[in-house]
Design a protein around this motif. Structure first.
Motif, PDB file in Angstrom:
ATOM      1  N   GLY A  15       1.137   5.409  -0.636  1.00  0.00           N
ATOM      2  CA  GLY A  15       0.553   6.655  -0.238  1.00  0.00           C
ATOM      3  C   GLY A  15       0.159   7.457   1.134  1.00  0.00           C
ATOM      4  N   TYR A  59      -3.408   7.556   5.194  1.00  0.00           N
ATOM      5  CA  TYR A  59      -4.878   7.453   4.674  1.00  0.00           C
ATOM      6  C   TYR A  59      -5.229   6.355   3.581  1.00  0.00           C
ATOM      7  CZ  TYR A  59      -5.070  11.643   7.526  1.00  0.00           C
ATOM      8  OH  TYR A  59      -5.081  12.551   8.537  1.00  0.00           O
ATOM      9  N   THR A  60      -4.206   6.187   2.888  1.00  0.00           N
ATOM     10  CA  THR A  60      -4.468   4.956   1.960  1.00  0.00           C
ATOM     11  C   THR A  60      -4.286   3.654   2.552  1.00  0.00           C
ATOM     12  OG1 THR A  60      -2.186   4.965   1.252  1.00  0.00           O
ATOM     13  CG2 THR A  60      -3.583   6.315   0.050  1.00  0.00           C
ATOM     14  N   ILE A  61      -3.827   3.477   3.619  1.00  0.00           N
ATOM     15  CA  ILE A  61      -3.732   2.130   4.233  1.00  0.00           C
ATOM     16  C   ILE A  61      -4.887   1.804   5.238  1.00  0.00           C
ATOM     17  CG2 ILE A  61      -2.551   2.832   6.481  1.00  0.00           C
ATOM     18  CD1 ILE A  61      -0.513   0.296   5.669  1.00  0.00           C
ATOM     19  N   VAL A 100      -7.701  -0.462   3.746  1.00  0.00           N
ATOM     20  CA  VAL A 100      -7.114  -1.785   3.561  1.00  0.00           C
ATOM     21  C   VAL A 100      -7.164  -2.587   4.910  1.00  0.00           C
ATOM     22  CG1 VAL A 100      -5.061  -3.324   2.752  1.00  0.00           C
ATOM     23  CG2 VAL A 100      -5.711  -0.948   1.586  1.00  0.00           C
ATOM     24  N   THR A 143       0.864  -1.206   0.105  1.00  0.00           N
ATOM     25  CA  THR A 143       0.067  -0.020   0.058  1.00  0.00           C
ATOM     26  C   THR A 143       0.990   1.157  -0.066  1.00  0.00           C
ATOM     27  OG1 THR A 143      -1.483  -1.221   1.339  1.00  0.00           O
ATOM     28  CG2 THR A 143      -1.875   1.112   1.081  1.00  0.00           C
TER      29      THR A 143
END
Length: 183
Positions: free
Chosen positions: A22, A25-27, A30, A20
């Protein structure tokens, strides 16, 4: 609530942090998908609490969320396990990049690209400093200007370490705020 083995917890977080990109906030989606929706190890409210706490403490949000998740699921040993699982992919990737950097640093194109990037980074840092100075001066103009000049002199001319200057500025701000409240 279901249970999860230490090995499975480690490898799930290692995999998530490895693939992941970014930032925090991108993880989050997930991790939520894996541990709230699929595994049902924590509920939605717990996940929101982990996110809120992760944003309010220093450090990388992805690692903070992983540590708090591990603590919520397995206690202190889970927090340590998840910290390692979240940190290892970063360390491995940085090690690989540094290995290839050594191999390519004398390459004309790579060194030219890095030179160009250093200029961009310098410009971004300068703009950030200017924006911070504007916002600081809007609050306490004279105090902000004095602190900026003193910090510059202490850093550039007297060669005082940055950490000491930050602590001195923080203490000065506390003292000035305390004095203004009394008056």
């Amino acid at each position: 609530m279901k249970n999860i083995s230490n090995g499975e917890l480690f490898f799930k977080l290692f995999k998530i942090n490895a693939i992941t990109f970014g930032g925090g906030y991108t993880i989050i989606p997930v991790i939520k998908n894996e541990f709230v929706d699929k595994k049902e190890l924590i509920d939605e409210r717990d996940m929101l609490d982990l996110m809120a706490i992760s944003q309010s403490v220093p450090g990388a949000m992805a690692i903070n969320v992983s540590i708090l998740l591990g603590y919520k699921i397995k206690g202190l040993s889970g927090a340590i396990l998840c910290m390692i699982a979240a940190s290892l992919p970063c360390l491995i990737i940085i090690t690989i990049i540094s290995y290839f950097y050594r191999a390519f640093r004398d390459n004309f194109y790579v060194s030219s690209a890095l030179l160009g990037m250093s200029g961009i980074i310098s410009a971004i840092l300068l703009l950030t400093v200017i924006d911070l100075a504007k916002s600081a001066m809007a609050y306490q103009k004279r105090f902000a200007i004095i602190m900026m000049i003193l910090s510059f002199i202490l850093s550039s001319i007297v060669h005082v370490k940055t950490g000491i200057i930050i602590v001195l500025c923080g203490l000065s701000g506390i003292i000035i705020s305390h004095i203004h409240r009394r008056s």
